[in-house]
Design a protein around this motif. Structure first.
Motif, mmCIF file in Angstrom:
data_model
loop_
_atom_site.group_PDB
_atom_site.id
_atom_site.type_symbol
_atom_site.label_atom_id
_atom_site.label_comp_id
_atom_site.label_asym_id
_atom_site.label_seq_id
_atom_site.Cartn_x
_atom_site.Cartn_y
_atom_site.Cartn_z
ATOM 1 N N ASN A 120 -6.693 -0.827 36.117
ATOM 2 C CA ASN A 120 -7.706 0.150 35.730
ATOM 3 C C ASN A 120 -8.748 -0.538 34.854
ATOM 4 O OD1 ASN A 120 -6.622 0.103 33.038
ATOM 5 N ND2 ASN A 120 -5.014 1.530 33.716
ATOM 6 N N ASN A 121 -9.593 0.242 34.232
ATOM 7 C CA ASN A 121 -10.672 -0.335 33.426
ATOM 8 C C ASN A 121 -10.155 -1.130 32.232
ATOM 9 O OD1 ASN A 121 -12.569 0.786 35.116
ATOM 10 N ND2 ASN A 121 -12.764 2.665 33.913
ATOM 11 N N CYS A 122 -8.943 -0.777 31.731
ATOM 12 C CA CYS A 122 -8.402 -1.421 30.530
ATOM 13 C C CYS A 122 -7.325 -2.456 30.831
ATOM 14 C CB CYS A 122 -7.822 -0.358 29.588
ATOM 15 S SG CYS A 122 -9.040 0.853 29.023
ATOM 16 N N ILE A 123 -6.633 -2.324 31.962
ATOM 17 C CA ILE A 123 -5.478 -3.169 32.263
ATOM 18 C C ILE A 123 -5.669 -3.825 33.625
ATOM 19 C CG2 ILE A 123 -2.982 -3.190 32.638
ATOM 20 C CD1 ILE A 123 -2.829 -0.777 30.755
ATOM 21 N N ALA A 124 -5.544 -5.148 33.674
ATOM 22 C CA ALA A 124 -5.766 -5.886 34.913
ATOM 23 C C ALA A 124 -4.556 -5.851 35.845
ATOM 24 C CB ALA A 124 -6.135 -7.331 34.591
ATOM 25 N N ASP A 125 -3.341 -6.002 35.280
ATOM 26 C CA ASP A 125 -2.123 -6.035 36.082
ATOM 27 C C ASP A 125 -0.923 -5.911 35.148
ATOM 28 O OD1 ASP A 125 -1.981 -8.515 34.823
ATOM 29 O OD2 ASP A 125 -2.664 -9.610 36.598
ATOM 30 N N ASN A 126 0.276 -6.092 35.693
ATOM 31 C CA ASN A 126 1.487 -5.942 34.873
ATOM 32 C C ASN A 126 1.601 -7.020 33.807
ATOM 33 O OD1 ASN A 126 2.724 -3.572 35.803
ATOM 34 N ND2 ASN A 126 3.522 -4.597 37.621
ATOM 35 N N TRP A 127 1.097 -8.232 34.098
ATOM 36 C CA TRP A 127 1.047 -9.265 33.058
ATOM 37 C C TRP A 127 0.261 -8.740 31.857
ATOM 38 C CZ3 TRP A 127 3.983 -13.216 32.406
ATOM 39 C CH2 TRP A 127 4.451 -13.987 33.465
ATOM 40 N N ASP A 128 -0.901 -8.221 32.151
ATOM 41 C CA ASP A 128 -1.791 -7.725 31.098
ATOM 42 C C ASP A 128 -1.141 -6.578 30.325
ATOM 43 O OD1 ASP A 128 -4.122 -7.696 29.631
ATOM 44 O OD2 ASP A 128 -5.194 -6.384 31.008
ATOM 45 N N LEU A 129 -0.516 -5.646 31.055
ATOM 46 C CA LEU A 129 0.133 -4.505 30.411
ATOM 47 C C LEU A 129 1.265 -4.954 29.492
ATOM 48 C CD1 LEU A 129 0.598 -1.461 30.054
ATOM 49 C CD2 LEU A 129 2.025 -1.520 32.127
ATOM 50 N N SER A 130 2.077 -5.902 29.953
ATOM 51 C CA SER A 130 3.227 -6.336 29.138
ATOM 52 C C SER A 130 2.760 -7.030 27.863
ATOM 53 C CB SER A 130 4.137 -7.269 29.956
ATOM 54 O OG SER A 130 3.473 -8.470 30.313
ATOM 55 N N VAL A 131 1.697 -7.833 27.946
ATOM 56 C CA VAL A 131 1.180 -8.508 26.753
ATOM 57 C C VAL A 131 0.580 -7.494 25.785
ATOM 58 C CG1 VAL A 131 -0.545 -10.128 25.898
ATOM 59 C CG2 VAL A 131 0.769 -10.689 27.938
ATOM 60 N N LYS A 132 -0.211 -6.551 26.315
ATOM 61 C CA LYS A 132 -0.843 -5.543 25.457
ATOM 62 C C LYS A 132 0.217 -4.699 24.733
ATOM 63 C CE LYS A 132 -5.445 -4.731 27.413
ATOM 64 N NZ LYS A 132 -5.670 -6.012 28.068
ATOM 65 N N ARG A 133 1.293 -4.391 25.418
ATOM 66 C CA ARG A 133 2.355 -3.606 24.770
ATOM 67 C C ARG A 133 3.027 -4.400 23.654
ATOM 68 N NH1 ARG A 133 5.333 -0.036 29.578
ATOM 69 N NH2 ARG A 133 3.699 1.573 29.616
ATOM 70 N N ALA A 134 3.245 -5.696 23.892
ATOM 71 C CA ALA A 134 3.850 -6.531 22.849
ATOM 72 C C ALA A 134 2.945 -6.618 21.628
ATOM 73 C CB ALA A 134 4.133 -7.928 23.401
#
Length: 292
Positions: free
Chosen positions: A211-225
């Protein structure tokens, strides 16, 4: 008073008494159910603690067996080298420099023997500290559902695994309000051990996201950490020098992603207590020097 009137007078009293008894019985039954649930939870916690203790004892026994074997080898080498050295001196077939070289070899064996003893003490101390940390964490999180928070030791490393639903909304890296309780309790234990450094790892399932804020699952996992780390730093005052953020994406699943239950298990955040490698490197360096 006529019997008929007497009967009419007693009937409401009996009905009222029966209602009161049923309410009292229901209250006692509810109280018993709560106590029984609490008892079962305590029994389950006790069982898990005993399993952790048994695993630690098993690992300790294996290490002690290995160390005993090393000690026997050291004793044999020391005895054998002393015998050979004395025989060679008696026969006068070696020079003084050769004898000195052999003596240094024996000294090195003694240094290695000392190193083994130091390593044994360090391993025992590390196991004890890990067990104490696990017990402190389990005590602090005793009122949290076991399916949402898991604490365990693997290969000498302490892991705290928190389910996705405890921390985030679906597809989001924003920490939810209900997560503050569990993060606060973890932070309280970590703040009591200022020498501990740790990594916060984000993990996802294999469902693609973009989406506009998250590129993929890599990105989501890093942002959550990093979101969890910011909470620990800004709200619970943990020194940022002690923390590392990491994203593992979908690539280290706990279970298959073919089921909803498996996907839920794979969406998690782990706090990994990092081993203090500098202390072990110092131990490794000692036998190589002159003498510790």
């Amino acid at each position: 008073m006529k019997p008929r009137h007497l009967l009419l007078f007693c009937l409401p009293v009996l009905v009222f008494t029966s209602c009161v008894s049923r309410k009292t019985l229901k209250a006692e039954q509810d109280k018993y159910a709560k106590l029984n649930t609490f008892y079962m939870q305590v029994q389950d916690d006790l069982r898990k603690c005993r399993e952790d203790e048994a695993e630690a004892s098993r690992r300790k026994a294996l290490l002690e067996t290995e160390i005993t074997g090393l000690n026997k080898q050291v004793d044999f080498l020391k005895e054998n080298n002393n015998t050979v050295l004395n025989q060679l001196k008696d026969l006068s077939v070696i020079s003084s420099s050769q004898a000195e070289s052999i003596k240094k070899s024996l000294d090195n064996i003694g240094a290695k023997d000392s190193y083994i003893q130091s390593l044994q003490s360090a391993i025992a101390r590390k196991d004890s500290l890990n067990m104490a940390l696990v017990m402190n964490l389990k005590g602090a999180l005793s009122d949290i559902n076991d399916t949402d928070v898991e604490i365990k030791v693997e290969k000498g490393v302490v892991f705290i695994s928190i389910s996705d639903k405890m921390l985030f909304k679906s597809g989001s890296s924003e920490v939810s309000d209900k997560a503050m309780t569990v993060l606060g309790k973890v932070a309280q234990v970590l703040n009591s051990k200022p020498e501990i450094e740790f990594m916060v790892e984000g993990h996802t399932d294999n469902v693609a996201i973009k989406n506009n804020c998250i590129a993929d699952n890599w990105d989501l996992s890093v942002k959550r950490a990093t979101s969890v780390i910011r909470i620990l730093q800004n709200k619970f005052n943990i020194d940022p020098k002690r923390m590392t953020a990491g994203g593992r994406g979908e690539y280290i699943p706990l279970k298959t992603n073919d089921t909803a239950e498996g996907k839920a298990a794979n969406r998690r955040t782990r706090i990994v207590i990092l081993p203090q490698l500098d202390q072990f490197f110092q131990l490794l360096e000692k036998p190589q020097g002159t003498k510790p």
